[in-house]
Design a protein around this motif. Structure first.
Motif, PDB file in Angstrom:
ATOM      1  N   MET A   1     -72.966  45.879   5.661  1.00 16.70           N
ATOM      2  CA  MET A   1     -73.792  44.452   6.113  1.00 16.70           C
ATOM      3  C   MET A   1     -73.911  43.285   5.486  1.00 16.70           C
ATOM      4  O   MET A   1     -74.160  44.208   3.840  1.00 16.70           O
ATOM      5  CB  MET A   1     -75.620  44.602   7.248  1.00 16.70           C
ATOM      6  N   GLY A   2     -73.295  42.004   5.306  1.00 17.16           N
ATOM      7  CA  GLY A   2     -73.323  40.775   4.315  1.00 17.16           C
ATOM      8  C   GLY A   2     -74.127  39.877   4.794  1.00 17.16           C
ATOM      9  O   GLY A   2     -73.635  39.284   5.747  1.00 17.16           O
ATOM     10  N   PHE A   3     -74.293  39.254   3.582  1.00 20.81           N
ATOM     11  CA  PHE A   3     -74.336  37.684   3.864  1.00 20.81           C
ATOM     12  C   PHE A   3     -73.535  37.117   3.883  1.00 20.81           C
ATOM     13  O   PHE A   3     -73.098  36.813   3.072  1.00 20.81           O
ATOM     14  CB  PHE A   3     -75.491  36.727   2.420  1.00 20.81           C
ATOM     15  N   SER A   4     -72.860  35.986   4.814  1.00 23.79           N
ATOM     16  CA  SER A   4     -71.762  36.130   5.244  1.00 23.79           C
ATOM     17  C   SER A   4     -72.091  34.100   5.236  1.00 23.79           C
ATOM     18  O   SER A   4     -72.399  33.354   5.355  1.00 23.79           O
ATOM     19  CB  SER A   4     -70.830  35.722   6.100  1.00 23.79           C
ATOM     20  N   LEU A   5     -70.976  33.416   4.588  1.00 19.47           N
ATOM     21  CA  LEU A   5     -70.369  31.610   4.611  1.00 19.47           C
ATOM     22  C   LEU A   5     -68.996  31.928   5.180  1.00 19.47           C
ATOM     23  O   LEU A   5     -67.997  32.808   4.147  1.00 19.47           O
ATOM     24  CB  LEU A   5     -70.501  31.576   2.723  1.00 19.47           C
ATOM     25  N   ASN A   6     -68.958  30.463   5.707  1.00 19.40           N
ATOM     26  CA  ASN A   6     -67.767  30.183   5.919  1.00 19.40           C
ATOM     27  C   ASN A   6     -66.760  28.710   5.145  1.00 19.40           C
ATOM     28  O   ASN A   6     -68.037  28.082   5.261  1.00 19.40           O
ATOM     29  CB  ASN A   6     -67.322  30.438   7.499  1.00 19.40           C
ATOM     30  N   PHE A   7     -66.070  28.758   5.344  1.00 21.50           N
ATOM     31  CA  PHE A   7     -65.413  26.990   4.283  1.00 21.50           C
ATOM     32  C   PHE A   7     -64.943  27.174   5.559  1.00 21.50           C
ATOM     33  O   PHE A   7     -63.137  27.465   5.818  1.00 21.50           O
ATOM     34  CB  PHE A   7     -64.930  27.764   3.165  1.00 21.50           C
ATOM     35  N   MET A   8     -64.207  25.118   5.739  1.00 20.04           N
ATOM     36  CA  MET A   8     -63.717  24.944   6.277  1.00 20.04           C
ATOM     37  C   MET A   8     -63.845  23.099   6.734  1.00 20.04           C
ATOM     38  O   MET A   8     -65.193  22.673   6.155  1.00 20.04           O
ATOM     39  CB  MET A   8     -63.481  25.231   7.824  1.00 20.04           C
ATOM     40  N   ARG A   9     -62.879  22.723   7.050  1.00 22.49           N
ATOM     41  CA  ARG A   9     -63.160  20.947   6.990  1.00 22.49           C
ATOM     42  C   ARG A   9     -62.986  20.748   8.654  1.00 22.49           C
ATOM     43  O   ARG A   9     -61.997  21.099   9.696  1.00 22.49           O
ATOM     44  CB  ARG A   9     -61.891  20.316   6.361  1.00 22.49           C
ATOM     45  N   ILE A  10     -63.950  20.002   8.880  1.00 22.69           N
ATOM     46  CA  ILE A  10     -64.744  19.819  10.140  1.00 22.69           C
ATOM     47  C   ILE A  10     -64.242  17.477  10.820  1.00 22.69           C
ATOM     48  O   ILE A  10     -64.826  17.168   9.975  1.00 22.69           O
ATOM     49  CB  ILE A  10     -65.614  20.602  10.479  1.00 22.69           C
ATOM     50  N   GLY A  11     -64.717  18.291  11.929  1.00 23.57           N
ATOM     51  CA  GLY A  11     -64.509  16.166  12.742  1.00 23.57           C
ATOM     52  C   GLY A  11     -65.164  16.729  13.420  1.00 23.57           C
ATOM     53  O   GLY A  11     -66.033  17.664  13.191  1.00 23.57           O
ATOM     54  N   PRO A  12     -65.484  15.932  13.983  1.00 25.19           N
ATOM     55  CA  PRO A  12     -67.324  15.893  14.798  1.00 25.19           C
ATOM     56  C   PRO A  12     -66.397  16.646  15.970  1.00 25.19           C
ATOM     57  O   PRO A  12     -67.458  17.073  17.170  1.00 25.19           O
ATOM     58  CB  PRO A  12     -66.694  14.036  15.797  1.00 25.19           C
ATOM     59  N   ASP A  13     -65.187  17.145  16.635  1.00 22.67           N
ATOM     60  CA  ASP A  13     -65.138  18.160  17.645  1.00 22.67           C
ATOM     61  C   ASP A  13     -64.318  19.036  17.479  1.00 22.67           C
ATOM     62  O   ASP A  13     -63.196  19.330  18.568  1.00 22.67           O
ATOM     63  CB  ASP A  13     -64.830  16.900  19.084  1.00 22.67           C
ATOM     64  N   ALA A  14     -63.905  19.421  16.319  1.00 21.03           N
ATOM     65  CA  ALA A  14     -62.417  20.072  16.067  1.00 21.03           C
ATOM     66  C   ALA A  14     -62.368  20.568  14.429  1.00 21.03           C
ATOM     67  O   ALA A  14     -63.534  19.191  13.622  1.00 21.03           O
ATOM     68  CB  ALA A  14     -61.079  19.281  16.457  1.00 21.03           C
ATOM     69  N   ILE A  15     -61.753  21.526  14.616  1.00 16.14           N
ATOM     70  CA  ILE A  15     -61.578  22.203  12.617  1.00 16.14           C
ATOM     71  C   ILE A  15     -60.011  21.225  12.143  1.00 16.14           C
ATOM     72  O   ILE A  15     -59.581  21.865  12.986  1.00 16.14           O
ATOM     73  CB  ILE A  15     -61.553  23.717  12.509  1.00 16.14           C
ATOM     74  N   LEU A  16     -60.451  20.480  11.166  1.00 12.02           N
ATOM     75  CA  LEU A  16     -59.707  20.331  10.586  1.00 12.02           C
ATOM     76  C   LEU A  16     -58.882  20.421   9.071  1.00 12.02           C
ATOM     77  O   LEU A  16     -59.638  21.743   9.108  1.00 12.02           O
ATOM     78  CB  LEU A  16     -59.985  18.995   9.978  1.00 12.02           C
ATOM     79  N   ASP A  17     -57.502  20.245   8.304  1.00 10.06           N
ATOM     80  CA  ASP A  17     -57.122  21.083   7.893  1.00 10.06           C
ATOM     81  C   ASP A  17     -57.497  20.533   6.719  1.00 10.06           C
ATOM     82  O   ASP A  17     -58.034  19.467   6.714  1.00 10.06           O
ATOM     83  CB  ASP A  17     -55.193  20.716   7.539  1.00 10.06           C
ATOM     84  N   ALA A  18     -58.206  21.770   5.497  1.00  6.30           N
ATOM     85  CA  ALA A  18     -58.877  21.038   4.061  1.00  6.30           C
ATOM     86  C   ALA A  18     -57.213  20.932   3.366  1.00  6.30           C
ATOM     87  O   ALA A  18     -56.236  20.430   3.670  1.00  6.30           O
ATOM     88  CB  ALA A  18     -58.439  23.123   3.643  1.00  6.30           C
ATOM     89  N   ASP A  19     -57.804  20.807   2.305  1.00  5.72           N
ATOM     90  CA  ASP A  19     -56.763  20.004   1.423  1.00  5.72           C
ATOM     91  C   ASP A  19     -55.960  20.393   0.893  1.00  5.72           C
ATOM     92  O   ASP A  19     -56.413  20.964   0.098  1.00  5.72           O
ATOM     93  CB  ASP A  19     -57.695  18.893   0.565  1.00  5.72           C
TER      94      ASP A  19
END
Length: 164
Positions: A1-19
């Motif tokens: 069990m852990g405190f989790s975080l997710n990293f992503m680039r998003i738009g209003p209605d989709a996951i976008l590609d990171a730089d």
């Protein structure tokens, strides 16, 4: 069990590609690479073979930069140490990614103005978004959620004797 975080680039209605170029330059500057792991994810690896924060191995992961799908990442067992928060903050700014906090309070953290308000889904309340401009602000914004997580963990495991 852990405190989790997710990293992503998003738009209003989709996951976008990171730089990807920003991530590649940032990783190269720190002599880190994205490497396959035994758990079928990809972890960051340095010259000594493992990424560590405060002397401890981390399960921070990042998709390979050569994949076709949007690059995302995360960490399953975040400690929120100063070193870890600084690394996560800088990684997300380099990749123009925000941080999703599944534990909530706040749900989304936007480091270094990597996103505009218009980039975020309208369904997320402004009170669930933290705009952070430094690693210290990131740690502070996540601190309350981490404390609630520790209290929940202790309640589930029946171990209230190990306060953080």
């Amino acid at each position: 069990m852990g405190f989790s975080l997710n990293f992503m680039r998003i738009g209003p209605d989709a996951i976008l590609d990171a730089d990807r170029d920003g991530l590649a330059a940032w990783l190269a500057g720190r002599e880190l690479e994205v490497a396959p792991s035994t758990d079928e994810t990809h972890h960051l690896r340095g010259a000594d073979g493992q990424l560590r924060f405060d002397g401890h191995w981390t399960d921070l992961h990042l998709d390979p930069l050569d994949r076709e799908e949007p690059v995302t990442g995360g960490i399953w067992s975040a400690t929120l140490s100063a070193e870890e928060c600084a690394f996560v903050y800088d990684l997300c700014v380099a990749g123009r990614m925000l941080i999703m906090n599944p534990q909530g309070g706040p749900l989304l953290l936007v480091p270094g103005r990597t996103h505009e308000a218009a980039d975020l889904p309208e369904s997320i309340a402004a009170s669930d978004i933290a705009w952070v401009d430094s690693a210290d602000e990131l740690a502070e914004a996540l601190g309350g959620g981490f404390q609630r997580f520790v209290e929940f963990r202790d309640q589930v495991t029946g171990d209230a004797s190990d306060p953080v």
